[in-house]
Design an enzyme around this catalytic site. Structure first.
Site, PDB file in Angstrom:
ATOM      1  N   CYS A 124      77.886  27.697   9.876  1.00  0.00           N
ATOM      2  CA  CYS A 124      76.603  28.313  10.191  1.00  0.00           C
ATOM      3  C   CYS A 124      76.808  29.795  10.517  1.00  0.00           C
ATOM      4  O   CYS A 124      77.850  30.203  11.026  1.00  0.00           O
ATOM      5  CB  CYS A 124      75.949  27.609  11.375  1.00  0.00           C
ATOM      6  SG  CYS A 124      74.280  28.243  11.743  1.00  0.00           S
TER       7      CYS A 124
ATOM      8  N   ASP B 291      75.396  31.312  12.814  1.00  0.00           N
ATOM      9  CA  ASP B 291      75.210  31.468  14.270  1.00  0.00           C
ATOM     10  C   ASP B 291      76.349  32.292  14.891  1.00  0.00           C
ATOM     11  O   ASP B 291      77.528  32.022  14.647  1.00  0.00           O
ATOM     12  CB  ASP B 291      75.155  30.057  14.902  1.00  0.00           C
ATOM     13  CG  ASP B 291      74.660  30.081  16.337  1.00  0.00           C
ATOM     14  OD1 ASP B 291      75.288  30.772  17.174  1.00  0.00           O
ATOM     15  OD2 ASP B 291      73.659  29.407  16.633  1.00  0.00           O
TER      16      ASP B 291
ATOM     17  N   ARG C 178      77.556  32.275  17.673  1.00  0.00           N
ATOM     18  CA  ARG C 178      78.411  31.540  18.617  1.00  0.00           C
ATOM     19  C   ARG C 178      79.455  30.686  17.913  1.00  0.00           C
ATOM     20  O   ARG C 178      80.223  29.990  18.575  1.00  0.00           O
ATOM     21  CB  ARG C 178      77.537  30.658  19.523  1.00  0.00           C
ATOM     22  CG  ARG C 178      76.558  31.454  20.366  1.00  0.00           C
ATOM     23  CD  ARG C 178      75.475  30.576  20.944  1.00  0.00           C
ATOM     24  NE  ARG C 178      74.616  30.025  19.900  1.00  0.00           N
ATOM     25  CZ  ARG C 178      73.576  29.227  20.113  1.00  0.00           C
ATOM     26  NH1 ARG C 178      73.267  28.878  21.351  1.00  0.00           N
ATOM     27  NH2 ARG C 178      72.851  28.763  19.119  1.00  0.00           N
TER      28      ARG C 178
ATOM     29  N   HIS D 136      77.213  22.704  13.790  1.00  0.00           N
ATOM     30  CA  HIS D 136      77.336  22.802  15.250  1.00  0.00           C
ATOM     31  C   HIS D 136      76.101  22.233  15.935  1.00  0.00           C
ATOM     32  O   HIS D 136      74.993  22.332  15.407  1.00  0.00           O
ATOM     33  CB  HIS D 136      77.580  24.256  15.684  1.00  0.00           C
ATOM     34  CG  HIS D 136      76.422  25.165  15.471  1.00  0.00           C
ATOM     35  ND1 HIS D 136      75.602  25.582  16.503  1.00  0.00           N
ATOM     36  CD2 HIS D 136      75.914  25.732  14.352  1.00  0.00           C
ATOM     37  CE1 HIS D 136      74.659  26.372  16.011  1.00  0.00           C
ATOM     38  NE2 HIS D 136      74.816  26.483  14.717  1.00  0.00           N
TER      39      HIS D 136
ATOM     40  N   CYS E 285      72.148  23.849  16.777  1.00  0.00           N
ATOM     41  CA  CYS E 285      71.881  24.742  15.643  1.00  0.00           C
ATOM     42  C   CYS E 285      70.379  25.060  15.585  1.00  0.00           C
ATOM     43  O   CYS E 285      69.549  24.151  15.457  1.00  0.00           O
ATOM     44  CB  CYS E 285      72.344  24.084  14.348  1.00  0.00           C
ATOM     45  SG  CYS E 285      72.125  25.136  12.904  1.00  0.00           S
TER      46      CYS E 285
HETATM   47 CO    CO Z   1      73.411  26.982  13.353  1.00  0.00          CO
END
Ligand code: CO
Length: 220
Positions: free
Chosen positions: A42, A44, A46, A98, A101
């Site tokens: 992803c 993302d 993080r 994750h 998400c």
């Molecule tokens: Co995500």
């Protein structure tokens, strides 16, 4: 100080630190890359691929998009897979989703975010395919966590079904596709027991991974 200046200052410190540990590091890397892994994860902030698996530049080839989706017509993702498999000869493709998400949560809630909603339709396809399973969970967080797992399992299937991976297996190239999930709450990756190699039945692997998901849930 403008934001980009801080980043460039960080970069100088980072490069100095790497060179202090290995003066030849960048010189060696500039000649070639030979990563063993392709990571599909992803976007993302993080979930930075290299950091969470402790790998240095040059050790992992990375493709990231919102909600780690593999679409059969996505030229970007397909090109990454093709280059990784055919040119870099990676032996491992890891699809890592994750928990927490935002893309998966938005797909589940059918919330309006803009253009990205169109992309997230692919996660909603996963949702519809497993509607009965998701409906068994009363808690919204539990449902979101399950959909994060199901999304990884389905995207592994999508990777396996690409002509690129099928052709690699046909010519006998050792290549394993696996599904993992990362928990931003504790920094740990869990193996979703979704692993497909040459000669393995994708459908069987998927059923096994779904059974493992159900067993994990039953254990709490
Ligand atoms: Co995500």
């Amino acid at each position: 100080m403008p934001q980009q200046h801080r980043l460039i200052a960080n970069n100088r410190r980072w490069a100095d630190k790497i060179r202090a540990a290995d003066p030849e590091f960048f010189a060696k890397l500039s000649h070639q890359q030979s990563p063993e892994f392709l990571w599909i994860g992803c976007a993302d902030s993080r979930v930075p691929a290299n950091e969470i698996v402790g790998l240095m530049p040059g050790e992992i080839f990375v493709h990231r998009n919102v909600a780690n989706v593999v679409v059969h017509t996505d030229l970007n993702c397909l090109s990454v897979i093709q280059y990784a498999v055919d040119v870099l000869n990676v032996n491992d493709i890891i699809v890592c989703g994750h928990y927490g998400c935002g893309g998966v949560t938005a797909a589940l809630a059918n919330s309006r975010q803009g253009l990205v909603d169109n992309w997230l339709r692919h996660v909603q396809d996963v949702m519809r395919r497993h509607e009965a399973l998701l409906a068994q969970l009363a808690d919204a967080t539990d449902r979101a966590r399950l959909l994060c797992e199901l999304n990884v399992i389905e995207q592994v299937v999508n990777v396996c079904q690409t002509t690129l991976v099928q052709s690699a297996w046909d010519r006998g190239q050792p290549l394993t596709v696996r599904g993992w999930i990362y928990d931003i709450a504790d920094g740990l990756i869990q193996d979703l027991s979704m692993k497909v190699g040459r000669g393995d039945d994708v459908g069987q692997a998927q059923r096994g991974a779904l059974a493992a998901t159900a067993a994990r849930r039953a254990r709490g």
